[in-house]
Design an enzyme around this catalytic site. Structure first.
Site, PDB file in Angstrom:
ATOM      1  N   GLU A  37      -1.886   0.276  -4.965  1.00 26.64           N
ATOM      2  CA  GLU A  37      -1.789  -1.590  -4.566  1.00 26.64           C
ATOM      3  C   GLU A  37      -3.469  -1.636  -4.348  1.00 26.64           C
ATOM      4  OE1 GLU A  37       0.267  -3.340  -5.976  1.00 26.64           O
ATOM      5  OE2 GLU A  37       1.759  -1.968  -6.107  1.00 26.64           O
TER       6      GLU A  37
ATOM      7  N   ASN B 289      -5.770  -5.283   6.898  1.00 26.78           N
ATOM      8  CA  ASN B 289      -5.671  -6.998   6.527  1.00 26.78           C
ATOM      9  C   ASN B 289      -4.769  -8.241   7.179  1.00 26.78           C
ATOM     10  OD1 ASN B 289      -4.589  -5.644   4.025  1.00 26.78           O
ATOM     11  ND2 ASN B 289      -5.288  -7.777   2.874  1.00 26.78           N
TER      12      ASN B 289
ATOM     13  N   GLU C  34       5.564  -3.800  -5.457  1.00 24.36           N
ATOM     14  CA  GLU C  34       5.716  -4.181  -4.320  1.00 24.36           C
ATOM     15  C   GLU C  34       6.849  -4.439  -3.808  1.00 24.36           C
ATOM     16  OE1 GLU C  34       1.940  -2.842  -1.477  1.00 24.36           O
ATOM     17  OE2 GLU C  34       3.435  -0.950  -0.872  1.00 24.36           O
TER      18      GLU C  34
ATOM     19  N   CYS D 124      -6.611  -9.039  -0.231  1.00 25.16           N
ATOM     20  CA  CYS D 124      -6.406  -8.320  -1.589  1.00 25.16           C
ATOM     21  C   CYS D 124      -6.848  -9.843  -3.203  1.00 25.16           C
ATOM     22  CB  CYS D 124      -5.758  -7.555  -1.553  1.00 25.16           C
ATOM     23  SG  CYS D 124      -3.933  -8.061  -1.584  1.00 25.16           S
TER      24      CYS D 124
END
Ligand code: NAD
Length: 468
Positions: free
Chosen positions: A244, A146, A444, A278
């Protein structure tokens, strides 16, 4: 082509995949269709290169990471044009992502001169106790399509900075930006074998990497279903896994919100990058008192959008099918829901209402330009709706009340909460991740990323052996 040990090589099988442009379905490039053999070669190469790399000082490794980030900045236009072509997103958006990837590199490079541990007391006299960071060894880095360059940057920069060697498996949908990143890494002086790139499909190139006995860490960004499989497989040999995963992020609009601002952020949060984020606001929870005017303005605002394609024909069909099923199950599709009449894989920006909170469309992440409206009677109702989800990545609230904002921030199940703006990710210095099906609790970016890519070792130093 793959990058293994500094050499550009085709897949051992000699097979290729065709990568088409989402904007018009024309051929962009051919991609090495790698398999277990290619993965094994890359892991062995990484294993061989890692010890010497770990011997370099953190400052030296940081300098090379900085060099790589600066090269990416120098090649910003080329990198952004590649991303725009392989994803179909506007060049402006792609350029912003290149900048974000560069910033991540610069942030990580600075850790070369920090990388703080702790010193602490010991119960015995003449002792000092301190912690030092140690690399893990070989890291598998697997990611989604993405935001291809930031997705790589968030993993590759901290992974190699910490002294690991990496095998990167980019999404089969965005091979070209990963290829460029590998090239720049070579130019920047990343030693051969420290950053290897293996292209191919998830099941053929990703799975053998997860299964490989000699991979110490699997750092994965992608869907919850793939993440669950990775956790099981890598967990069996007790490898570290950082996952993630997805989101079904809610943006709440209270009756005291600035409606114009809320609509603007809802549109940006739900539809930018064709909803392939996300952190996309795929749920909009609106107080009864302002539901009708908010809905009217939201639908009117859709006309101003310039839709971008989704990543593949399969994604387009999956998204439009899900909206059709939601309609069949009793939800009302206010607008969109179908393919746009233009070349490429465009889904019309879609708004749905009257879906139950346990309906498929309320619980499944579609990763497309679709958002669902819900009514809430008050703040507690709204929080209950937000938390009634398998996911817990980000959440936003629009309100003029500090009390409401703080109550929401404290009670909502999410890794990131935003007040009076959109559902969005983080900046390079802020840890990002979620709860529930959105991840396994690692963060992250930020200095938290160092915890993913290194181990903390406790060192007991006896300062006066004669007295112990
Ligand atoms: P995906 O799970 O289909 O694929 C992600 C990556 O995993 C790809 O490189 C793919 O080739 C690989 N893969 C697929 N099957 C595999 C397997 N069995 N073993 C190893 N690798 C495999 O996800 P996607 O469609 O590329 O991405 C969309 C998902 O990513 C969404 O759920 C989105 O929310 C999530 N995402 C999360 C974040 C975050 O930071 N939390 C960021 C971006 C995207």
């Amino acid at each position: 082509m793959n990058l293994v040990g500094g050499r550009v090589v085709p897949a051992a099988s000699g097979q290729w995949l065709e990568k088409l442009r989402p904007a018009d379905e024309t051929l962009l490039c051919r991609v090495a269709r790698s398999g277990a053999k290619d993965v094994a070669a890359a892991v062995a190469t990484a294993r061989g290169a890692q010890p010497a790399w770990a011997e370099r000082t953190a400052v030296e490794r940081g300098d090379i990471v900085r060099e790589l980030a600066l090269l990416l900045r120098e090649r910003r236009e080329e990198a952004s044009a590649i991303v725009a072509e392989e994803t179909g997103k506007p060049l402006g958006l792609a350029s912003g992502e290149t900048d974000a990837a560069v910033e991540m590199g610069l942030f990580v490079a600075g850790e070369g001169r920090r990388s703080y541990g702790r010193t602490t007391t010991a119960s015995m006299a003449h002792r000092t106790v301190l912690t030092i960071r140690q690399p893990l060894g070989v890291a598998a880095l697997i990611m989604s399509f993405n935001t291809p360059l930031p997705n790589i940057a968030w993993k590759a920069f901290p992974a190699i900075f910490c002294g690991n060697a990496a095998v990167l498996k980019p999404s089969e949908h965005t091979p070209a930006s990963a290829w460029l990143f590998g090239e720049l890494a070579r130019e920047a002086g990343v030693p051969d074998g420290v950053l290897n790139v293996i292209h191919g499909l998830g099941a053929e190139a990703g799975a053998p990497l997860v299964e490989h006995f000699d991979v110490d860490l699997v750092s994965f960004t992608g869907s919850a279903s793939t993440g669950r499989w990775i956790n099981e497989v890598a967990g069996r040999r007790l490898a570290k896994t950082c996952l993630e995963l997805g989101g079904k992020n809610a943006l709440v609009v209270c009756d005291d919100a600035d409606l114009e601002l809320a609509v603007r952020w809802a549109l940006a949060s739900a539809f930018s990058n064709a909803g392939q984020r996300c952190a996309s606001a795929s749920r909009l929870v609106v107080f009864d008192e302002v539901y009708d005017p908010f809905r009217e303005r939201l639908v009117a605002g859709l006309r101003e959008l310039d839709p971008q394609p989704v990543i593949s024909r399969e994604a387009m069909d999956r998204i439009t099918d899900a909206v059709r099923r939601a309609g069949d199950a009793g939800a009302r599709v206010l607008c969109g829901g179908e393919r746009l009449d233009r070349p490429g894989w465009h889904v019309a920006p879609t708004v749905v209402e009257n879906a139950a909170s346990d309906a498929e469309i309320s619980r499944t992440e579609l990763f497309g330009p679709v958002t669902v409206l819900y009514r809430a009677g008050n703040l507690d109702d709204a929080i209950a709706l937000v938390n009634d989800s398998p996911y817990g990545l980000t959440a936003a609230i629009h309100t003029a009340s500090v009390h409401r904002a703080m109550r929401f921030a404290e009670r909502v199940q999410a890794g990131v909460v935003v007040v009076n703006a959109g559902t969005h990710g983080s900046e390079p210095h802020m840890g990002f991740g979620g709860v529930k099906d959105s991840g396994t609790g690692w963060r992250e970016a930020g200095v938290e990323a160092l915890d993913v890519y290194s181990d903390l070792k406790v060192v007991n130093l006896v300062t006066d052996p004669m007295k112990t």
